[in-house]
Design an enzyme around this catalytic site. Structure first.
Site, mmCIF file in Angstrom:
data_model
loop_
_atom_site.group_PDB
_atom_site.id
_atom_site.type_symbol
_atom_site.label_atom_id
_atom_site.label_comp_id
_atom_site.label_asym_id
_atom_site.label_seq_id
_atom_site.Cartn_x
_atom_site.Cartn_y
_atom_site.Cartn_z
ATOM 1 N N ASP A 72 10.288 -0.041 -2.802
ATOM 2 C CA ASP A 72 11.311 -0.271 -3.817
ATOM 3 C C ASP A 72 11.839 1.064 -4.311
ATOM 4 O OD1 ASP A 72 9.104 0.464 -5.434
ATOM 5 O OD2 ASP A 72 9.789 -0.808 -7.078
ATOM 6 N N TYR A 74 12.956 4.449 -6.477
ATOM 7 C CA TYR A 74 12.348 5.273 -7.519
ATOM 8 C C TYR A 74 12.795 4.736 -8.883
ATOM 9 C CZ TYR A 74 11.576 8.733 -3.780
ATOM 10 O OH TYR A 74 11.173 9.371 -2.626
ATOM 11 N N PHE A 85 13.386 6.477 -0.104
ATOM 12 C CA PHE A 85 12.800 7.813 -0.175
ATOM 13 C C PHE A 85 13.787 8.904 -0.612
ATOM 14 C CE2 PHE A 85 9.918 5.632 2.822
ATOM 15 C CZ PHE A 85 8.711 5.847 2.179
ATOM 16 N N HIS A 197 0.867 5.867 4.051
ATOM 17 C CA HIS A 197 2.027 6.244 3.240
ATOM 18 C C HIS A 197 2.004 7.746 2.954
ATOM 19 C CE1 HIS A 197 4.830 6.154 -0.179
ATOM 20 N NE2 HIS A 197 5.262 5.029 0.333
#
Length: 233
Positions: A72, A74, A85, A197
């Site tokens: 999702d 920031y 990202f 991640h």
């Protein structure tokens, strides 16, 4: 299909996606639109900016070479820009993005891993890297706060459609959440790259050294597709 909150960003997405979403996800989008409008009417701050909600879909399916799947947006002020990202240029790098750039340095300039070049991920997007979050909105300062309102029903359809329509894509799945989307992808037609991640909590357990950027370009070149200039050089 009548949209209110999503209308400004809807006008900017590729016509193919407009047609596809009207056909496959009309009810879900109307429901999402109503919920987002409700949050707005309660004076809740939603990220990214309204006009950027569907920004990732300004990239036509036939332009896509690589899909980097995020969870999702920031949730900090002025960070999210509608691409997974990615952040605005003037924003301090979030930890996960900082680690992405560290991995780039490891792959392309291992002799200088104490420093790394930061670039705008918009240069990746312009080359056909679809930076897609599974949930396309978030409330300010509240991570994953809008994951429950129905976005994944829409983005899952997008992932599956790309898998069915395109040939020789690279799907980059970082972290357990992204990896959970692998069943949507035809692995006989596409390359799927998986790792932990890039978050500081997990990057040292397999993200650093994953070599995904070079592996992506090797696959693209093998299939006679122009590789991605990851470093912007």
């Amino acid at each position: 299909m009548q949209l209110n909150y999503l209308a400004p960003s809807w006008e900017l997405i590729n016509p193919h996606w407009q047609k596809f979403l009207k056909t496959k996800c009309s009810g879900q989008l109307v429901n999402l639109d109503q919920q987002l409008n409700g949050f707005k009417n309660l004076n809740k701050t939603i990220y990214p900016a309204q006009i950027n909600t569907l920004r990732a879909l300004s990239l036509a399916p036939q332009q896509v070479k690589v899909v980097i799947l995020g969870q999702d947006p920031y949730h900090g002020e002025n960070e999210a820009i509608g691409l997974s990202f990615a952040v605005n240029a003037e924003i301090k790098l979030p930890p996960s993005l900082r680690n992405i750039f560290k991995e780039l340095a490891l792959e392309y300039h291992p002799e200088s891993t104490t420093s790394y070049k930061t670039i705008s991920l918009e240069t990746w997007f312009a080359q056909g890297v679809l930076l897609l979050n599974s949930t396309l909105t978030v409330l300010k300062d509240d991570a994953n706060s809008l994951a429950h309102i129905g976005w994944q029903a829409v983005t899952d359809q997008i992932i599956h459609h790309l898998s069915e329509q395109n040939e020789n894509l690279v799907f980059i799945l970082w972290g357990n959440f992204a990896r959970s989307k692998k069943p949507l992808i035809n692995t006989e037609k596409h390359l799927v790259l998986e790792s932990v991640h890039p978050s500081p909590l997990s990057a040292n357990r397999g993200f650093f050294g994953c070599n995904h950027f070079k592996l992506t370009n090797q696959y693209l070149q093998k299939n006679h597709i122009e590789p991605i200039n990851w470093l912007g050089e």
